[in-house]
Design a protein around this motif. Sequence first.
Motif, PDB file in Angstrom:
ATOM      1  N   THR A  28       3.731  -2.329   1.477  1.00 17.78           N
ATOM      2  CA  THR A  28       4.023  -1.943  -0.260  1.00 17.78           C
ATOM      3  C   THR A  28       5.279  -2.789  -0.619  1.00 17.78           C
ATOM      4  N   LEU A  29       4.997  -3.197  -2.085  1.00 18.37           N
ATOM      5  CA  LEU A  29       6.142  -3.431  -2.740  1.00 18.37           C
ATOM      6  C   LEU A  29       6.425  -2.047  -3.611  1.00 18.37           C
ATOM      7  N   VAL A  30       7.656  -1.706  -3.434  1.00 18.66           N
ATOM      8  CA  VAL A  30       7.997  -0.640  -4.384  1.00 18.66           C
ATOM      9  C   VAL A  30       9.094  -0.899  -5.319  1.00 18.66           C
ATOM     10  N   TYR A  31       8.665  -0.824  -6.530  1.00 17.65           N
ATOM     11  CA  TYR A  31       9.530  -1.508  -7.629  1.00 17.65           C
ATOM     12  C   TYR A  31      10.689  -0.278  -7.937  1.00 17.65           C
ATOM     13  N   THR A  32      11.873  -0.767  -7.912  1.00 20.18           N
ATOM     14  CA  THR A  32      13.184   0.338  -8.252  1.00 20.18           C
ATOM     15  C   THR A  32      12.913   0.561  -9.671  1.00 20.18           C
ATOM     16  N   SER A  33      13.588   1.484 -10.210  1.00 21.51           N
ATOM     17  CA  SER A  33      13.404   1.917 -11.703  1.00 21.51           C
ATOM     18  C   SER A  33      14.138   1.191 -12.708  1.00 21.51           C
ATOM     19  N   GLY A  34      15.237   0.367 -11.910  1.00 19.59           N
ATOM     20  CA  GLY A  34      15.913  -0.677 -12.959  1.00 19.59           C
ATOM     21  C   GLY A  34      16.683   0.218 -14.053  1.00 19.59           C
ATOM     22  N   THR A  35      17.703   1.060 -13.403  1.00 19.01           N
ATOM     23  CA  THR A  35      18.661   1.950 -14.087  1.00 19.01           C
ATOM     24  C   THR A  35      19.853   0.508 -14.837  1.00 19.01           C
ATOM     25  N   THR A  36      20.010  -0.114 -14.147  1.00 15.42           N
ATOM     26  CA  THR A  36      21.145  -1.399 -14.355  1.00 15.42           C
ATOM     27  C   THR A  36      20.477  -2.761 -14.633  1.00 15.42           C
ATOM     28  N   GLY A  37      19.335  -2.925 -14.763  1.00 14.82           N
ATOM     29  CA  GLY A  37      18.700  -4.386 -14.792  1.00 14.82           C
ATOM     30  C   GLY A  37      17.282  -4.296 -14.515  1.00 14.82           C
TER      31      GLY A  37
ATOM     32  N   PRO B 263      13.695  -4.509 -12.943  1.00 15.36           N
ATOM     33  CA  PRO B 263      13.039  -3.782 -11.570  1.00 15.36           C
ATOM     34  C   PRO B 263      13.050  -4.770 -10.334  1.00 15.36           C
ATOM     35  N   LYS B 264      13.381  -4.330  -9.063  1.00 22.73           N
ATOM     36  CA  LYS B 264      13.188  -5.156  -7.950  1.00 22.73           C
ATOM     37  C   LYS B 264      12.370  -4.442  -7.170  1.00 22.73           C
ATOM     38  N   GLY B 265      11.317  -5.467  -6.453  1.00 23.23           N
ATOM     39  CA  GLY B 265      10.356  -4.881  -5.585  1.00 23.23           C
ATOM     40  C   GLY B 265      10.867  -4.935  -4.021  1.00 23.23           C
ATOM     41  N   ALA B 266      11.230  -3.400  -3.424  1.00 25.28           N
ATOM     42  CA  ALA B 266      11.594  -3.309  -2.320  1.00 25.28           C
ATOM     43  C   ALA B 266      10.358  -3.686  -1.375  1.00 25.28           C
ATOM     44  N   MET B 267      10.882  -4.683  -0.300  1.00 21.59           N
ATOM     45  CA  MET B 267       9.414  -4.971   0.662  1.00 21.59           C
ATOM     46  C   MET B 267       9.799  -3.903   1.734  1.00 21.59           C
ATOM     47  N   LEU B 268       8.609  -3.261   1.702  1.00 20.58           N
ATOM     48  CA  LEU B 268       8.436  -2.357   2.987  1.00 20.58           C
ATOM     49  C   LEU B 268       7.371  -2.817   3.780  1.00 20.58           C
ATOM     50  N   SER B 269       7.793  -3.103   4.988  1.00 16.06           N
ATOM     51  CA  SER B 269       6.640  -3.437   6.272  1.00 16.06           C
ATOM     52  C   SER B 269       5.853  -2.477   6.708  1.00 16.06           C
TER      53      SER B 269
ATOM     54  N   CYS C  91      -6.191  -1.944   0.977  1.00 17.22           N
ATOM     55  CA  CYS C  91      -5.316  -3.156   1.243  1.00 17.22           C
ATOM     56  C   CYS C  91      -5.010  -3.439   2.543  1.00 17.22           C
ATOM     57  N   TYR C  92      -4.487  -2.020   3.427  1.00 18.90           N
ATOM     58  CA  TYR C  92      -3.940  -2.141   4.662  1.00 18.90           C
ATOM     59  C   TYR C  92      -5.087  -2.887   5.426  1.00 18.90           C
ATOM     60  N   ARG C  93      -6.256  -2.371   5.123  1.00 19.01           N
ATOM     61  CA  ARG C  93      -7.458  -2.919   6.028  1.00 19.01           C
ATOM     62  C   ARG C  93      -7.551  -4.450   6.143  1.00 19.01           C
ATOM     63  N   ASN C  94      -7.306  -4.991   4.816  1.00 21.57           N
ATOM     64  CA  ASN C  94      -7.272  -6.393   4.642  1.00 21.57           C
ATOM     65  C   ASN C  94      -5.790  -7.159   4.824  1.00 21.57           C
ATOM     66  N   ARG C  95      -4.774  -6.325   5.491  1.00 24.95           N
ATOM     67  CA  ARG C  95      -3.424  -6.917   5.756  1.00 24.95           C
ATOM     68  C   ARG C  95      -2.901  -7.294   4.383  1.00 24.95           C
ATOM     69  N   ALA C  96      -3.332  -6.817   3.127  1.00 26.23           N
ATOM     70  CA  ALA C  96      -2.706  -6.946   1.984  1.00 26.23           C
ATOM     71  C   ALA C  96      -1.572  -6.040   1.571  1.00 26.23           C
ATOM     72  N   ALA C  97      -0.849  -6.225   0.412  1.00 24.17           N
ATOM     73  CA  ALA C  97       0.385  -5.244   0.192  1.00 24.17           C
ATOM     74  C   ALA C  97      -0.120  -4.547  -1.162  1.00 24.17           C
ATOM     75  N   SER C  98      -0.110  -3.214  -1.184  1.00 22.38           N
ATOM     76  CA  SER C  98      -0.114  -2.319  -2.210  1.00 22.38           C
ATOM     77  C   SER C  98       0.934  -2.385  -3.208  1.00 22.38           C
ATOM     78  N   VAL C  99       0.949  -2.494  -4.553  1.00 20.59           N
ATOM     79  CA  VAL C  99       1.838  -2.427  -5.484  1.00 20.59           C
ATOM     80  C   VAL C  99       1.492  -1.583  -6.449  1.00 20.59           C
ATOM     81  N   SER C 100       2.424  -0.318  -6.349  1.00 24.36           N
ATOM     82  CA  SER C 100       1.936   0.970  -7.462  1.00 24.36           C
ATOM     83  C   SER C 100       2.881   0.755  -8.783  1.00 24.36           C
ATOM     84  N   ILE C 101       2.156   1.018  -9.916  1.00 23.52           N
ATOM     85  CA  ILE C 101       2.911   0.538 -11.096  1.00 23.52           C
ATOM     86  C   ILE C 101       3.058   2.119 -11.775  1.00 23.52           C
TER      87      ILE C 101
END
Length: 601
Positions: free
Chosen positions: A184-193, A195-201, A79-89
Amino acid sequence: MIDNILTLLPARHAAKHPDKAALAGQDEQDRWYDISWREFEGQVKLAARALASLGVQPGECVGTFSANRPENLVTDFACYRNRAASVSIYATSSPEQVAYIVNDASCAILFAGNSTQYHFAREAQATCPCLKRIVVIKPIELDPDDSSSMLWSDFIRLGEQTGPEVEAMVDKRASEATPDDLATLVYTSGTTGEPKGAMLSHSNYDYALEAHRVRLDMLSPDDVSMAFLPLSHIFEKGFTYVCLMLGIKVAVNRDPRAIQDTIKEVRPTCMCAVPRFWEKVYTAVQEKIASMNPVARTMVKTALKVGRKRNLDYKRHGLKAPWLLERSYRFFDRKVFAMLRGAIGIDNPNIFPTAGAPVSSEIVEFFHSAGLFLMTGYGLSETTATVTCFPMVDYEIGSVGTTIPWVQVKIGDNSEVLVKGPTVMRGYYNKPEATAEAFTADGWFRTGDAGYIDKQGALFLTDRIKDLFKTSNGKYIAPQAIETRLGTDKFIEQVAVIGDSRKFVSALIVPAYAALRAWADEKKIPYTSTEDLLANERVHEMMEKRLETLQKGLAPYEKIKRFTLMPHEFTMDSGELTNTLKLKRRVINRNYAEEIEKMYS
């Protein structure tokens, strides 16, 4: 500062030491094999070309839904070679959770680890118009009616068959990569709602990696790490990236349930883990010590006293131990601690980062006394993992360490820990309102954790602000602190502390069933089922006495007055745990409303 460290990381190492092992993986018979930097870079190059052939564009998101496998890292770097973002589930996610993340991130391609994840992905695909292609890593039989999926072997073959124009396109993308690119988008675990994708550059990772290069200067290419936690968790992902940057071989553990065996096969010198791992090891060691004959038990206790004095009173403060103490320690290190560490699977320990939940000071002191450096730390998805961690000298037991380079911490309203620095995310993907709420007016990230900073600059956490509750008598309770205390007991597997707006504190306790059955058998307590055992009066009396001991030092209003022993564990399937094994308190309160009411009737 090197820009975009991750973009060409495998290529740089492959050029310097092509035959050195970058990774170790497990085949389908769980046998370990090494993957050299040359092989790793070759796989990344082909995967990057295959992604480009399938139409992945810079700035787009690519999903990975799999347990830990070397291929997960291949897809990240492709993904990084293509300037794309990796999203791990998380591999344990339900079809609904997969569909939510795939839709939120608009993933056109999703890598699935095995047959279960493949079928979950197909189920999710029915409600994900954006998802065009599933690539299955494990060689399995695809569904007969499936014309949009492919196996990993076919995906790599596609990369091999691409022409020079695709190769040139990927090379051009890599050369044009910028620190502002989303990594990457790192999705929070959603303890109170939800999940939200944290945008890390890439800039977030560049600073985080360089900060760890400075702080973790005890690591070297001679170390061996074990990727034991899910690579979808920022803690493991971040530490694995640090290890790869430093040229450290990373053994990718596929099944976390098999860690007790794989750690003995790999013998890592460093490995990040959550406190629960060390709690279980501590309990097992304590049981072993208790079963020793009096002479051996006395020797171990003497060794621990010597180890504590040498490692905590002297070495911790950068002081040279007196000659006699040092000589005694070296004796016990050979005769006692080496065997203890060897039994765990850690012969040559370096550092063992530990975070993700509160860790008992008792456990930290025990392992440090025995020559195992648990590097307690603190971080979040939104901060590219580490905010603070133990330094090698003058760390404070009970704290989560001091800030790493370039990161600032201060205490805000309601004792909230606030963070600022170049490792803090740019915001939550597609959620401008949540992003605005996450930051103060002057740009500090609100962690949601309560704590304080001592005179030495060490951060101490007290609890999650949203977890804090008040009894009907107006007393504030920090449930995590109580749960951490109880989690050190060999008969307790999980605890949920209850008491919001109640007269007193109570708890739902999931016992360690194997240990409890062994105790009952020893005491000749008859039972026909788990429920029968948990209803036994002698079991309750024993547990009451243990709780009394465990809660010494707590204020009377903090102590658990009543408890219910649960016949089954809290699970992710029931929605009671997040993917990072944190309690979802609202769900637990709802699911066990009847049991809770009985404790207050």
